[in-house]
Scaffold this motif. Structure first.
Motif, short mmCIF file in Angstrom:
data_model
loop_
_atom_site.label_atom_id
_atom_site.label_comp_id
_atom_site.label_asym_id
_atom_site.label_seq_id
_atom_site.Cartn_x
_atom_site.Cartn_y
_atom_site.Cartn_z
N VAL A 173 49.13 -15.91 52.01
CA VAL A 173 50.30 -15.02 52.03
C VAL A 173 50.72 -14.76 53.46
CG1 VAL A 173 51.11 -12.70 51.50
CG2 VAL A 173 49.76 -13.95 49.81
N ARG A 174 49.77 -14.43 54.32
CA ARG A 174 50.11 -14.18 55.73
C ARG A 174 50.72 -15.42 56.37
NH1 ARG A 174 45.10 -13.26 58.19
NH2 ARG A 174 45.16 -15.36 59.04
N GLN A 175 50.16 -16.57 56.08
CA GLN A 175 50.68 -17.81 56.66
C GLN A 175 52.08 -18.10 56.15
OE1 GLN A 175 47.91 -21.10 56.35
NE2 GLN A 175 46.16 -19.79 56.79
N SER A 176 52.35 -17.81 54.89
CA SER A 176 53.68 -18.08 54.34
C SER A 176 54.75 -17.23 55.01
CB SER A 176 53.69 -17.85 52.82
OG SER A 176 53.70 -16.46 52.51
N LEU A 177 54.34 -16.07 55.54
CA LEU A 177 55.26 -15.18 56.23
C LEU A 177 55.39 -15.52 57.71
CD1 LEU A 177 54.09 -11.80 54.67
CD2 LEU A 177 56.22 -13.00 54.16
N GLY A 178 54.57 -16.48 58.18
CA GLY A 178 54.60 -16.84 59.59
C GLY A 178 53.99 -15.80 60.50
N ILE A 179 53.08 -14.96 59.95
CA ILE A 179 52.42 -13.92 60.74
C ILE A 179 51.14 -14.49 61.32
CG2 ILE A 179 51.30 -11.67 60.68
CD1 ILE A 179 53.19 -10.90 58.41
N SER A 180 50.99 -14.41 62.62
CA SER A 180 49.79 -14.91 63.27
C SER A 180 48.73 -13.80 63.32
CB SER A 180 50.11 -15.40 64.68
OG SER A 180 50.71 -14.37 65.44
N ALA A 181 47.53 -14.17 63.72
CA ALA A 181 46.42 -13.23 63.83
C ALA A 181 45.68 -13.48 65.14
CB ALA A 181 45.47 -13.36 62.64
N THR A 182 45.20 -12.42 65.75
CA THR A 182 44.41 -12.52 66.97
C THR A 182 42.93 -12.52 66.60
OG1 THR A 182 46.11 -11.34 68.22
CG2 THR A 182 43.89 -11.43 69.19
N THR A 183 42.21 -13.56 66.99
CA THR A 183 40.83 -13.75 66.58
C THR A 183 39.90 -13.77 67.78
OG1 THR A 183 41.58 -15.05 64.68
CG2 THR A 183 39.26 -15.24 65.27
N LEU A 184 38.79 -13.05 67.67
CA LEU A 184 37.72 -13.06 68.68
C LEU A 184 36.48 -13.69 68.05
CD1 LEU A 184 38.07 -9.44 70.11
CD2 LEU A 184 38.84 -11.56 71.19
N ARG A 185 35.93 -14.68 68.72
CA ARG A 185 34.72 -15.34 68.22
C ARG A 185 33.56 -15.00 69.14
NH1 ARG A 185 36.61 -18.50 64.26
NH2 ARG A 185 38.79 -19.17 64.40
N TYR A 186 32.42 -14.67 68.54
CA TYR A 186 31.27 -14.21 69.30
C TYR A 186 30.18 -15.27 69.45
CZ TYR A 186 33.35 -9.71 68.04
OH TYR A 186 34.22 -8.66 67.86
N GLY A 187 30.34 -16.40 68.78
CA GLY A 187 29.24 -17.36 68.75
C GLY A 187 28.09 -16.87 67.88
N GLN A 188 28.39 -15.93 66.99
CA GLN A 188 27.37 -15.34 66.12
C GLN A 188 27.57 -15.78 64.67
OE1 GLN A 188 28.33 -11.18 66.94
NE2 GLN A 188 26.15 -10.80 67.16
N LYS A 189 26.49 -15.70 63.92
CA LYS A 189 26.53 -15.81 62.48
C LYS A 189 25.62 -14.73 61.92
CE LYS A 189 27.48 -20.79 62.36
NZ LYS A 189 28.90 -20.65 61.97
N ALA A 190 25.64 -14.57 60.61
CA ALA A 190 24.74 -13.63 59.94
C ALA A 190 24.04 -14.36 58.81
CB ALA A 190 25.51 -12.43 59.40
N VAL A 191 22.74 -14.17 58.72
CA VAL A 191 21.97 -14.62 57.56
C VAL A 191 21.83 -13.43 56.63
CG1 VAL A 191 19.86 -15.73 56.75
CG2 VAL A 191 20.68 -16.18 59.07
N THR A 192 22.21 -13.61 55.37
CA THR A 192 22.10 -12.53 54.39
C THR A 192 21.10 -12.92 53.31
OG1 THR A 192 23.95 -13.38 53.08
CG2 THR A 192 24.47 -11.78 54.80
N PHE A 193 20.29 -11.95 52.91
CA PHE A 193 19.25 -12.21 51.91
C PHE A 193 18.71 -10.86 51.45
CE2 PHE A 193 17.68 -12.35 56.20
CZ PHE A 193 16.49 -11.62 56.22
N ALA A 194 17.87 -10.88 50.42
CA ALA A 194 17.20 -9.68 49.94
C ALA A 194 15.71 -9.83 50.13
CB ALA A 194 17.53 -9.42 48.48
N VAL A 195 15.03 -8.72 50.36
CA VAL A 195 13.58 -8.73 50.55
C VAL A 195 12.95 -7.60 49.75
CG1 VAL A 195 13.64 -9.74 52.87
CG2 VAL A 195 13.76 -7.25 52.62
N THR A 196 11.68 -7.78 49.40
CA THR A 196 10.85 -6.67 48.95
C THR A 196 9.90 -6.30 50.08
OG1 THR A 196 9.25 -8.21 47.95
CG2 THR A 196 10.98 -7.34 46.52
N HIS A 197 9.40 -5.07 50.01
CA HIS A 197 8.50 -4.59 51.07
C HIS A 197 7.59 -3.53 50.50
CE1 HIS A 197 11.76 -1.57 51.25
NE2 HIS A 197 12.59 -2.59 51.41
#
Length: 396
Positions: A173-197
């Protein structure tokens, strides 16, 4: 060609889009919601999203208004205390921010995303004025004076007074309107999971800081008779990919070291998934007959439970404007008001989370000691501590 008239067309069937459909449907608007992928509503499906969402108090109130919360309350884990630990400090710094300082309610409640989708979809089935079309996507639109003509991927059309783009960070939708976005990249990722303890979590959300990014444990209901938490482990991208590929026992060893053994030994209770970490703000959040919400408008690192809670603030603002003047739905005056109310807040909160994330990433003993002293100082000044907690809930 089939064409349907509606008050609102929502593009995007994630948690934000589904919630929007329920909220506007409960308010009496005729809604069509589309998404090219059917929502994953089972924890064991291949595409199951293992992330969880913490709904803060204002978000919970919005879900209740939309008729969603009664379906979720029995599975929601309260978040009474937000704990911050700087494990890199010598000695480590631990501070608890307790909701009882500012409220009789918890800060929020945590729920798995797959369960959210399942229960919100069930709510949509109870609303005859909501037409949910999973497997159908947004293909394009032509804005007219009073409506927008939306083309869908199945060849049908919807004539809507308002289009809500809730279709993600790459928003068609945003692209169809020609609206751009400002993006910052950190070189990071996130691993998501569940644990018991072994140790009970006590309804405490714990954020453990060292270099690279936070390691956050969010309480979940017990699993196989043991305390259970969802984990978001942020770090440099290459490290996250390496860890995600480790055999379970080696991964658990690294997770235990990174958690500083805060809850005792952690045992994997789910598969692992890896997500990119960015900040992103749409340069505009409105277009002709269109409002952008959620990740179509803003993306931020998963710190402080701000992401989806900000998205629901977008929806609450739009709903208030729509119900105050239903005849102005999608009109320039309504959209201008939405942009004035939401865009400055979005910029402020994304900038704040960006600053917190950059601070968390930093290594070096001097920087880490400064971070630890800052946490201790902010906690030690009672009015400041309470103000920070209120801001975290979305006040101000």
């Amino acid at each position: 060609m089939e064409r349907k008239n509606a008050d609102i067309l929502i593009a995007g069937g994630g948690v934000a889009g589904l919630t929007a459909a329920a909220a506007f449907g409960a308010a009496g608007f005729a809604v069509v919601i589309v998404d090219p992928a059917p929502p994953v509503t089972d924890a064991h499906s291949d595409g199951a999203d293992l992330r969880t969402t913490a709904f803060l108090q204002p978000a919970q109130a919005f879900l209740a208004k939309a008729g969603i919360w009664p379906r979720l309350a029995g599975d929601a884990t309260p978040l009474q205390i937000m704990r911050i630990i700087d494990a890199a400090a010598h000695p480590p710094v631990l501070r608890d921010f307790d909701a009882s300082d500012i409220s009789d309610l918890p800060f929020g409640w945590n729920l798995p995303n797959w369960l959210l989708r399942r229960e919100i979809v069930a709510r949509l089935h109870d609303l005859p004025n909501v037409d949910f079309r999973p497997g159908t996507g947004f293909a394009g639109m032509v804005a007219r004076l009073d409506t927008a003509l939306v083309n869908l991927t199945d060849g049908t059309q919807v004539n809507a007074r308002l289009v809500i783009g809730a279709d993600g960070r790459a928003s068609p939708v945003r692209q169809s309107l020609g609206i751009s976005a400002t993006t910052l990249r950190y070189g990071q990722k996130a691993v998501t999971f569940a644990v018991t303890h072994d140790a009970p979590h006590g309804n405490i959300s714990t954020e453990i800081h060292r270099a690279g990014g936070p390691f956050t444990l969010v309480p979940l209901p017990d699993h196989d008779g043991k305390p259970c938490s969802a984990v978001v482990w942020m770090d440099h991208g290459a490290e996250c990919l390496r860890r995600a590929a480790l055999p379970p026992e080696k991964f658990e060893a690294e997770a235990n070291d990174r958690s500083a053994w805060h809850y005792g030994p952690l045992k994997l209770a789910s598969k692992r998934m890896v997500w990119p970490i960015i900040s992103q703000i749409a340069d505009q959040i409105t277009g002709p007959r269109t409002a952008l919400v959620a990740e179509a408008a803003h993306v931020m690192p998963p710190i402080g439970a701000q992401g989806l809670n900000m998205s629901l603030r977008d929806l609450a603002c739009l709903l208030d404007l729509a119900t105050a003047k239903p005849d102005d739905l999608g009109a320039p005056a309504m959209l201008d008001s939405y942009a004035r109310q939401r865009h400055p807040d979005i910029r402020l909160r994304v900038a704040g989370i960006d600053a917190l994330n950059r601070t968390s990433m930093l290594g070096g003993s001097t920087v880490q000691d400064m971070r630890a002293r800052g946490i201790a100082a902010l906690y030690g000044i009672t009015p400041v501590r309470r103000t920070l907690m209120q801001l975290g809930l979305g006040a101000g």
